[in-house]
Design an enzyme around this catalytic site. Structure first.
Site, PDB file in Angstrom:
ATOM      1  N   ASN A  13      -3.398 -37.611   8.207  1.00 31.91           N
ATOM      2  CA  ASN A  13      -3.613 -38.108   6.852  1.00 31.91           C
ATOM      3  C   ASN A  13      -4.471 -37.127   6.045  1.00 31.91           C
ATOM      4  O   ASN A  13      -5.514 -36.720   6.544  1.00 31.91           O
ATOM      5  CB  ASN A  13      -4.325 -39.472   6.977  1.00 31.91           C
ATOM      6  N   GLU A  29       0.828  -1.211   0.000  1.00 32.29           N
ATOM      7  CA  GLU A  29       0.000   0.000   0.000  1.00 32.29           C
ATOM      8  C   GLU A  29       0.867   1.268   0.000  1.00 32.29           C
ATOM      9  O   GLU A  29       0.527   2.258  -0.635  1.00 32.29           O
ATOM     10  CB  GLU A  29      -0.958  -0.017   1.192  1.00 32.29           C
ATOM     11  N   MET A  65       0.515 -43.971   5.456  1.00 32.33           N
ATOM     12  CA  MET A  65       1.261 -42.971   6.218  1.00 32.33           C
ATOM     13  C   MET A  65       2.754 -43.007   5.892  1.00 32.33           C
ATOM     14  O   MET A  65       3.361 -41.966   5.654  1.00 32.33           O
ATOM     15  CB  MET A  65       1.044 -43.182   7.719  1.00 32.33           C
ATOM     16  N   VAL A  98       4.158 -48.725  10.925  1.00 30.10           N
ATOM     17  CA  VAL A  98       3.582 -50.037  10.574  1.00 30.10           C
ATOM     18  C   VAL A  98       2.181 -50.124  11.194  1.00 30.10           C
ATOM     19  O   VAL A  98       1.710 -49.174  11.815  1.00 30.10           O
ATOM     20  CB  VAL A  98       4.483 -51.219  11.021  1.00 30.10           C
ATOM     21  N   GLU A 115      -4.754  -9.265   3.589  1.00 29.78           N
ATOM     22  CA  GLU A 115      -5.554  -8.931   4.787  1.00 29.78           C
ATOM     23  C   GLU A 115      -6.746  -9.844   5.013  1.00 29.78           C
ATOM     24  O   GLU A 115      -7.089 -10.150   6.154  1.00 29.78           O
ATOM     25  CB  GLU A 115      -6.038  -7.471   4.709  1.00 29.78           C
TER      26      GLU A 115
HETATM   27  N1  LIG Z   1      -4.160 -43.969   8.081  1.00 29.56           N
HETATM   28  C1  LIG Z   1      -4.323 -42.929   8.868  1.00 29.56           C
HETATM   29  O1  LIG Z   1      -5.226 -42.103   8.672  1.00 29.56           O
HETATM   30  C2  LIG Z   1      -3.352 -42.700   9.989  1.00 29.56           C
HETATM   31  C3  LIG Z   1      -3.202 -41.416  10.521  1.00 29.56           C
HETATM   32  C4  LIG Z   1      -2.264 -41.205  11.532  1.00 29.56           C
HETATM   33  C5  LIG Z   1      -1.508 -42.258  12.008  1.00 29.56           C
HETATM   34  N2  LIG Z   1      -1.701 -43.506  11.485  1.00 29.56           N
HETATM   35  C6  LIG Z   1      -0.877 -44.591  12.037  1.00 29.56           C
HETATM   36  O2  LIG Z   1       0.173 -44.867  11.126  1.00 29.56           O
HETATM   37  C7  LIG Z   1       0.501 -46.256  11.184  1.00 29.56           C
HETATM   38  C8  LIG Z   1       0.410 -46.855   9.799  1.00 29.56           C
HETATM   39  O3  LIG Z   1      -0.902 -46.705   9.306  1.00 29.56           O
HETATM   40  P1  LIG Z   1      -1.256 -46.830   7.763  1.00 29.56           P
HETATM   41  O4  LIG Z   1      -2.646 -46.329   7.625  1.00 29.56           O
HETATM   42  O5  LIG Z   1      -0.175 -46.222   6.954  1.00 29.56           O
HETATM   43  O6  LIG Z   1      -1.251 -48.400   7.585  1.00 29.56           O
HETATM   44  P2  LIG Z   1      -1.102 -49.269   6.243  1.00 29.56           P
HETATM   45  O7  LIG Z   1      -1.764 -50.543   6.527  1.00 29.56           O
HETATM   46  O8  LIG Z   1      -1.502 -48.489   5.062  1.00 29.56           O
HETATM   47  O9  LIG Z   1       0.459 -49.496   6.122  1.00 29.56           O
HETATM   48  C9  LIG Z   1       1.197 -50.293   6.991  1.00 29.56           C
HETATM   49  C10 LIG Z   1       2.424 -50.765   6.226  1.00 29.56           C
HETATM   50  O10 LIG Z   1       3.329 -51.307   7.156  1.00 29.56           O
HETATM   51  C11 LIG Z   1       3.923 -52.444   6.560  1.00 29.56           C
HETATM   52  N3  LIG Z   1       4.499 -53.259   7.603  1.00 29.56           N
HETATM   53  C12 LIG Z   1       3.890 -54.119   8.435  1.00 29.56           C
HETATM   54  N4  LIG Z   1       4.814 -54.660   9.263  1.00 29.56           N
HETATM   55  C13 LIG Z   1       6.014 -54.117   8.959  1.00 29.56           C
HETATM   56  C14 LIG Z   1       7.344 -54.282   9.433  1.00 29.56           C
HETATM   57  N5  LIG Z   1       7.619 -55.133  10.390  1.00 29.56           N
HETATM   58  N6  LIG Z   1       8.311 -53.534   8.874  1.00 29.56           N
HETATM   59  C15 LIG Z   1       8.038 -52.691   7.878  1.00 29.56           C
HETATM   60  N7  LIG Z   1       6.810 -52.515   7.377  1.00 29.56           N
HETATM   61  C16 LIG Z   1       5.809 -53.225   7.905  1.00 29.56           C
HETATM   62  C17 LIG Z   1       2.804 -53.097   5.759  1.00 29.56           C
HETATM   63  O11 LIG Z   1       3.302 -53.936   4.753  1.00 29.56           O
HETATM   64  C18 LIG Z   1       2.112 -51.847   5.182  1.00 29.56           C
HETATM   65  O12 LIG Z   1       2.671 -51.474   3.945  1.00 29.56           O
HETATM   66  C19 LIG Z   1      -0.439 -46.863  12.195  1.00 29.56           C
HETATM   67  O13 LIG Z   1       0.177 -46.893  13.447  1.00 29.56           O
HETATM   68  C20 LIG Z   1      -1.613 -45.909  12.205  1.00 29.56           C
HETATM   69  O14 LIG Z   1      -2.334 -45.910  13.397  1.00 29.56           O
HETATM   70  C21 LIG Z   1      -2.578 -43.753  10.487  1.00 29.56           C
END
Ligand SMILES: NC(=O)c1ccc[n+]([C@@H]2O[C@H](COP(=O)([O-])OP(=O)(O)OC[C@H]3O[C@@H](n4cnc5c(N)ncnc54)[C@H](O)[C@@H]3O)[C@@H](O)[C@H]2O)c1
Length: 727
Positions: free
Chosen positions: A455, A121, A326, A402, A141
């Site tokens: 997410n 401005e 995630m 996981v 603003e």
């Molecule tokens: N989806 C959501 O909206 C969200 C939001 C916040 C937090 N979370 C948390 O994030 C985490 C993952 O959720 P997500 O939705 O991504 O799940 P998802 O099922 O999409 O993915 C999980 C992945 O982990 C892999 N996995 C399993 N065991 C494993 C190991 N020992 N080593 C390596 N990889 C392994 C699986 O193959 C899979 O690809 C959970 O704890 C969930 O509570 C999820």
């Protein structure tokens, strides 16, 4: 030296040419605080008094030009009645901005960096503007619930046309040099190193009579050059469009258009009077109070985050376990923001999915012209897919993402701890499981904390950094530093089931299920909460999050807080889950999902759901929209209060920012605790008691805490800025 102050200096740089330079002492940026405004007035008077001067250039001694008004001083500007606010703002315009514009000599602004709000401005009061290729200008603003007040709605449409000005002001967007030049907001764009010379050259051309600066100046002071039909077209159509986009809770963008429309046939001084009235009206709204409050809270959060990050070792290299929804998102965001990351999964299919998600997001950026193909390849190269722990000894932090199962997580965390350096940090992205509990099998629990993303990771700003009982300071600091490096807003919270955001969110879903049980139509609840300002109502949100995820989280929370979150009735969520209606992910939940023309899921009402829910509905209540909102909001707000009282969040500000950044709590309401302040704590407590008596088995969720009752009795508030009563 013609003038020397703490924010502004004016000196002669060539025969008859002065440079007015903004360089606010002891600050990293220039801003229009009271000191700067006052010095601008004095500096203008000094220039006017120096009859040897023939032209002035306006520059900055910092990397920005001027970032805008000093928002911490808004409380001073915006105190008093609407008339008083308008008077104050008008006098600043007349005494300072008009005085500068009315100098008897030509003036040229040189935008070297950000020139937002008052910064732009001031530039608009000049006869000409030149801009560095790297600078950005704009009038943001409306993002604070107000409209430009130092002549922006007056001078900008007269300079760049009403259509462009509406777009700039109503969107609040920052504009790059090319767009500024195209619209005519600036007269030239040059390389940064040529800026000063270009400004001097422009002012010399004015002095030499090659440019008619007086004619240029007059354009900004006369009515807009639009006939009646054109004016109707541009203002009326844009008002309808902008109102639709902004929604009823954000009146500032439409007000800005109305001000420009009303002032279109006026000269500068009358137009400025309309502008002052407009900003005074907006400054008095609840939306402005809360949006400004959020902005200031955000700055406090950013400062504390940076302070913590400074103490930590930088994360040069990271790893994520799990390449699912995630993990894939975390890998993308880390790589996109520049931190290389190993993405480990146990299944190749998981890795492929994670990589393809990252590629999709990057391809979209390439399509939109936000990134080159080479840059996309660079980001993808920063993600190192892996099925083993190779290279884990080289990472500074590992984020575990996981499946949400404590046994699996215990095993994975323990196994990972054995693969990483003693000084590496391990963080879990669990959404509900206690960090203290997850740390149990670990050798170095001090190096472990929660790092809870939301997410979709690339979109949601919040990251909760969770301190378990044994978590050490370096773990928190490094995790905060990494979240900041990923472009996120980390908020440090203490441990409990659900942490801060999910703990507050679950009672909201509990309230929803209670209402459905009483016979309230869930689509009506969704509509009420969307009108309240949430991006989506609770049924739709449950479908988007995933009913299975919701049910799972509900079970964890019921165990953690049985008195409030364990329900002794079969819920609508249970019904959806039993019928495999998991939500958007499988096309059926509370709603059914079709694919729209752009390939996105579109919700439609599914008659089958009413029949499915009938057995768990034992009432046929119809509630007013206000009663629905109160029934939904009170349990959420009370849980927010409990989180504060239990020390889960460090401050009321942290609670509110977490809700705005984590679940899209309506920003114009400022967060749950601001909402309670605005409701009136005494009224809130009375209403909660009234509902507690009516909700049967959910009573505990609606009962205020003793401390809240004391606040109500003493007239205390969370933020000390409550407006009187409900609005
Ligand atoms: N989806 C959501 O909206 C969200 C939001 C916040 C937090 N979370 C948390 O994030 C985490 C993952 O959720 P997500 O939705 O991504 O799940 P998802 O099922 O999409 O993915 C999980 C992945 O982990 C892999 N996995 C399993 N065991 C494993 C190991 N020992 N080593 C390596 N990889 C392994 C699986 O193959 C899979 O690809 C959970 O704890 C969930 O509570 C999820």
């Amino acid at each position: 030296m013609i003038y020397s102050g703490k924010a502004i200096s004016v000196k002669t740089i060539d025969v008859g040419i002065a440079e007015l330079c903004f360089d606010l002492q002891d600050e990293s940026v220039n801003k229009f605080n009271a000191l700067t405004l006052n010095e601008l007035k004095e500096a203008t008077a000094a220039i006017a008094a120096d009859t040897s001067l023939k032209g002035v250039i306006v520059t900055s001694g910092k990397s920005v030009f001027i970032v805008g008004a000093d928002i911490t001083e808004f409380a001073v500007h915006f105190g008093g009645s609407e008339e008083e606010i308008a008077e104050k703002i008008l006098s600043i315009n007349v005494d300072i901005f008009n005085a500068f514009e009315d100098l008897p000599i030509p003036t040229v602004a040189a935008f070297n960096g950000i020139a937002f709000g008052g910064g732009l401005e001031l530039g608009l009061t000049c006869d000409y503007r030149v801009m560095s290729e790297t600078a950005k200008i704009g009038l943001p603003e409306v993002k604070l619930g107000i409209i430009p007040g130092y002549g922006g709605t007056t001078r900008l449409p007269r300079l760049i046309g009403a259509d462009n000005a509406i777009e700039w002001i109503a969107s609040g967007k920052e504009q790059k040099a090319a767009e500024a030049l195209r619209c005519g907001a600036v007269d030239a764009v040059v390389a940064p190193e040529l800026l000063h010379d270009a400004a001097v050259s422009l002012v010399k051309q004015c002095i030499d009579g090659k440019l008619d600066h007086e004619a240029r100046r007059r354009e900004k002071q006369e009515p807009l050059k639009l006939n009646e039909i054109e004016a109707t077209m541009v203002f009326e159509t844009s008002k309808a469009f902008v109102a639709g986009k902004a929604g009823p809770h954000y009146p500032a963008p439409v007000t800005a258009i109305k001000v420009m429309q009303k002032a279109a046939g006026m000269g500068r001084d009358d137009a400025l009077r309309e502008e002052a009235k407009g900003i005074a009206k907006m400054a008095s709204t609840l939306a402005a109070k809360n949006l400004i409050g959020l902005f200031l809270s955000d700055q406090i959060l950013a400062r504390s985050g940076k302070g913590l990050a400074k103490k930590a070792r930088k994360v040069e290299r990271a790893a994520v376990l799990g390449a699912g929804i995630m993990g894939g998102g975390i890998a993308y965001q880390s790589a996109f923001k520049g931190t290389p990351i190993i993405m480990k999964d146990i299944a190749q299919a998981g890795i492929d999915l994670g990589l393809s998600e990252a590629s999709k997001l990057l391809s979209k950026r390439v399509e939109r012209g936000q990134m080159s193909v080479a840059e996309m390849a660079g980001v993808l190269n920063k993600i190192q897919p892996s099925l083993s722990y190779d290279d884990f000894e080289n990472v500074d932090i590992v984020v575990e993402a996981v499946v949400e199962n404590p046994k699996v997580k215990h095993a994975v965390l323990k196994e990972t701890e054995a693969q990483i350096r003693d000084d590496a940090i391990l963080a879990s992205n669990t959404s509900t499981i206690s960090i203290t509990h997850l740390a149990e099998p670990l050798e170095r629990p001090e190096n472990f904390c929660g790092m809870h993303f939301f997410n979709p990771v690339h979109k949601m700003p919040l990251v909760e950094v969770i301190r378990g009982e044994k978590t050490g300071d370096e773990a928190i600091a490094r995790t905060v530093a990494y979240a900041l490096a990923m472009g996120k807003k980390p908020i440090v919270v203490n441990d409990c089931p659900g942490f801060l955001v999910n703990r507050i969110l679950l009672p909201y879903f509990g309230a929803f299920m209670g209402l459905v049980k009483r016979g309230v139509d869930f689509t009506q609840i969704d509509r009420a909460m969307e009108r309240f300002g949430f991006p989506m109502g609770p049924a739709y949100l449950s479908d988007v999050v995933g009913i299975d995820t919701g049910v799972h989280a509900g079970a964890v929370m019921a165990e953690g807080f049985p008195e409030r979150m364990k329900y002794d009735f079969k819920t609508s969520h249970d019904v959806m889950f039993e019928n495999k209606r998991y939500g958007q992910k499988n096309g059926r939940g509370y709603y059914a999902y079709e694919t729209d023309k752009k390939g996105r899921p579109k919700k439609v009402v599914d008659e089958e759901v009413t029949a499915l829910l009938a057995p768990v509905v034992d009432g046929d209540e119809t509630l007013s929209e206000e009663a629905i909102v109160d029934s939904m909001m009170i349990p959420m707000c009370l849980e927010a209060v409990r989180c504060l009282e239990d020390g889960i969040a460090a401050s009321a500000t942290d609670v509110d920012l977490s809700l705005v950044y984590g679940i899209g709590f309506p920003p114009f309401r400022g967060g749950a605790l601001h909402y309670m302040d605005d409701f009136g704590i005494d009224k809130f407590v009375a209403r909660a008691d009234e509902l507690a008596a009516a909700v049967g088995p959910l009573k505990a969720m609606y009962l205020p805490t003793e401390k809240l009752r004391e606040m109500a009795a003493s007239g205390d508030t969370f933020f000390g800025t409550a407006t009187s009563g409900r609005k």
